[in-house]
Design a protein around this motif. Structure first.
Motif, mmCIF file in Angstrom:
data_model
loop_
_atom_site.group_PDB
_atom_site.id
_atom_site.type_symbol
_atom_site.label_atom_id
_atom_site.label_comp_id
_atom_site.label_asym_id
_atom_site.label_seq_id
_atom_site.Cartn_x
_atom_site.Cartn_y
_atom_site.Cartn_z
ATOM 1 N N ALA A 93 18.980 -12.773 16.772
ATOM 2 C CA ALA A 93 17.806 -11.333 17.092
ATOM 3 C C ALA A 93 18.418 -10.518 16.907
ATOM 4 C CB ALA A 93 18.345 -11.588 18.529
ATOM 5 N N VAL A 94 18.109 -9.545 16.585
ATOM 6 C CA VAL A 94 18.180 -8.228 15.649
ATOM 7 C C VAL A 94 17.858 -6.833 16.580
ATOM 8 C CG1 VAL A 94 17.525 -6.988 13.725
ATOM 9 C CG2 VAL A 94 17.516 -9.241 13.566
ATOM 10 N N VAL A 95 18.633 -6.088 17.219
ATOM 11 C CA VAL A 95 18.311 -4.728 17.642
ATOM 12 C C VAL A 95 18.143 -3.851 16.437
ATOM 13 C CG1 VAL A 95 19.017 -3.136 19.577
ATOM 14 C CG2 VAL A 95 19.380 -5.807 20.062
ATOM 15 N N ILE A 96 16.838 -2.519 16.175
ATOM 16 C CA ILE A 96 16.716 -2.132 15.491
ATOM 17 C C ILE A 96 17.523 -0.432 15.679
ATOM 18 C CG2 ILE A 96 15.415 -0.534 14.109
ATOM 19 C CD1 ILE A 96 13.585 -3.010 13.598
ATOM 20 N N TRP A 97 18.228 -0.105 15.982
ATOM 21 C CA TRP A 97 19.333 1.023 16.246
ATOM 22 C C TRP A 97 18.962 2.285 15.634
ATOM 23 C CZ3 TRP A 97 21.896 2.625 20.461
ATOM 24 C CH2 TRP A 97 23.232 3.219 20.793
ATOM 25 N N SER A 98 17.719 2.819 15.594
ATOM 26 C CA SER A 98 18.213 4.013 14.958
ATOM 27 C C SER A 98 17.740 5.576 15.522
ATOM 28 C CB SER A 98 16.714 4.551 14.380
ATOM 29 O OG SER A 98 16.369 5.365 13.328
ATOM 30 N N ALA A 99 17.934 6.725 14.562
ATOM 31 C CA ALA A 99 17.322 8.228 15.342
ATOM 32 C C ALA A 99 15.957 9.035 14.717
ATOM 33 C CB ALA A 99 18.060 8.759 15.035
ATOM 34 N N GLY A 117 12.118 -12.025 18.037
ATOM 35 C CA GLY A 117 13.932 -12.156 18.274
ATOM 36 C C GLY A 117 13.947 -10.077 17.830
ATOM 37 N N LEU A 118 13.118 -9.857 17.924
ATOM 38 C CA LEU A 118 13.594 -8.115 17.217
ATOM 39 C C LEU A 118 12.977 -7.230 18.715
ATOM 40 C CD1 LEU A 118 10.502 -8.197 13.887
ATOM 41 C CD2 LEU A 118 13.455 -7.927 14.011
ATOM 42 N N ALA A 119 14.636 -5.599 18.517
ATOM 43 C CA ALA A 119 13.734 -5.006 19.651
ATOM 44 C C ALA A 119 14.248 -3.823 19.148
ATOM 45 C CB ALA A 119 15.203 -4.941 20.235
ATOM 46 N N TYR A 120 13.985 -2.589 19.126
ATOM 47 C CA TYR A 120 14.000 -1.008 18.878
ATOM 48 C C TYR A 120 14.484 -0.214 20.328
ATOM 49 C CZ TYR A 120 13.367 3.541 17.337
ATOM 50 O OH TYR A 120 14.011 5.067 16.724
ATOM 51 N N VAL A 121 15.484 0.486 20.214
ATOM 52 C CA VAL A 121 16.164 1.801 20.617
ATOM 53 C C VAL A 121 16.741 2.274 20.142
ATOM 54 C CG1 VAL A 121 18.597 0.613 20.414
ATOM 55 C CG2 VAL A 121 17.796 1.403 22.663
ATOM 56 N N ALA A 122 16.462 3.860 20.639
ATOM 57 C CA ALA A 122 16.900 4.938 20.018
ATOM 58 C C ALA A 122 18.602 5.239 20.139
ATOM 59 C CB ALA A 122 16.103 6.098 20.442
ATOM 60 N N LYS A 123 19.161 5.346 18.926
ATOM 61 C CA LYS A 123 20.194 6.035 19.403
ATOM 62 C C LYS A 123 20.426 7.145 19.668
ATOM 63 C CE LYS A 123 22.005 5.542 14.014
ATOM 64 N NZ LYS A 123 22.552 6.251 13.068
#
Length: 252
Positions: A93-99, A117-123
Motif C-alpha cells: 500500500a502506497v500513500v503519496i505524500w506531497s506538497a 493500493g495507491l492514495a494521494y494526500v497533501a502535506k
C-alpha cells in the motif's frame, strides 16, 4: 474508518523533511506499524532493496540525493521509488505524500500499469485525511484526497483513458460498466486483481482455492474466459484498470 492491519506490519516513511518524517513515524507507530525511514532518494533505494516489502509506504515525491542538495523540482524520483515498491510486491500500500498539486500527471504511469493500493494526500493535511488515505491504500483502493487539485479532477478519467491504446481503453470502459453485474464477493476479488491470489485471500480472509473459483466465475461472467490478453494487457491487468477507472469516476 479503522486502519485494516492485523499482526506485525512494517511501514516505510520516505520523506526529506526531518519534522515531517518524525511526525509520520510517530503516527504510524501509534497504528502499530514498525517504522523504517529514509531521508534521500539514495537512502530510500537502499531501504527498498535491503528489506522485505513493507505493508505500507508513505512516499514524498520530490527527494534529494543527499541532504545538502536544494529541493528538486522534479517529482520523478518519488514516482520511481513507488514503481520499485510495486514491482517487488504489487500489494504494498502506497500513500503519496506531497506538497505538489497536479497529481494525475506524475502518477498516471502507475495507474496505467494497473497498480492499485495507491492514495494521494497533501502535506499539512489534517490527521483524518492521512488516516483515510492509509485506510484506502491498505484496502487496495485508488484514492485521491477530496478537494486536491479540484480543477483538474474532471479530466482525470479522460487523461487515464487517453494514455491507453484505443482497444484497451474500450475494453476497460466495458469492463468498468460490467463490474455492477458481479456479485459483491466477485467484485471484492475483481477490485484486487493487481495482487497475487495469496494476497487477495489474505485481505478478504478466505481460502486461496475460493479466490481461484471467484476469479474463474469473474472471467466467465465478463466474457474473458477465452481471452488471455488485449493488445498485450493480461486480463487481470484489464480488470485492475477497470477498477481504477471506476475510482477515478468516483473521485471526479
Amino acid at each position: 474508518m479503522s486502519v485494516p492491519i492485523s499482526g506485525p506490519a512494517t511501514a516505510f516513511v520516505i520523506e526529506d523533511d526531518p519534522f515531517a518524517r518524525w511526525a509520520l513515524g510517530q503516527y504510524l507507530e501509534s497504528l502499530r506499524f514498525t517504522v523504517l525511514t529514509a531521508e534521500t532518494y539514495i537512502d530510500a533505494s537502499a531501504l527498498i532493496a535491503g528489506h522485505p516489502p513493507p505493508r505500507l509506504a508513505v512516499v514524498d515525491l520530490a527527494l534529494r540525493d543527499n541532504p545538502a542538495e536544494p529541493i528538486p523540482q522534479s517529482r520523478s524520483r518519488g514516482i520511481t521509488l513507488v514503481h520499485a515498491l510495486k514491482r517487488r510486491d504489487p500489494a504494498v500500500a502506497v500513500v503519496i505524500w506531497s506538497a505538489y498539486g497536479g497529481t494525475i500527471a506524475p502518477i498516471l504511469p502507475l495507474l496505467t500499469s494497473g497498480y492499485t493500493g495507491l492514495a494521494y494526500v497533501a502535506k499539512g493535511s489534517p490527521q483524518e485525511a492521512l488516516h483515510d488515505a492509509i485506510t484506502h491504500a491498505l484496502r487496495q483502493d485508488v484514492f485521491f484526497q477530496p478537494g486536491i487539485d479540484h480543477a483538474a479532477t474532471d479530466s482525470w478519467e479522460q487523461m487515464f483513458l487517453d494514455a491507453l491504446e484505443p482497444a484497451v481503453a474500450a475494453t476497460v470502459v466495458k469492463l468498468a460498466r460490467c463490474f455492477d453485474e458481479l456479485t459483491p464477493q466477485q467484485r471484492a476479488v475483481a477490485e484486487r486483481m493487481a495482487c497475487t491470489t495469496e494476497a487477495i485471500a489474505h485481505q478478504l480472509g478466505i481460502r486461496v482455492t475460493t479466490v481461484r473459483k471467484y476469479i474463474d466465475a469473474i472471467y466467465d461472467r465478463l466474457e474473458l474466459k477465452d481471452t488471455e490478453t488485449v493488445a498485450g494487457y493480461r486480463r487481470e491487468v484489464l480488470l485492475a484498470l477497470a477498477h481504477i477507472l471506476r475510482r477515478l469516476r468516483t473521485t471526479a
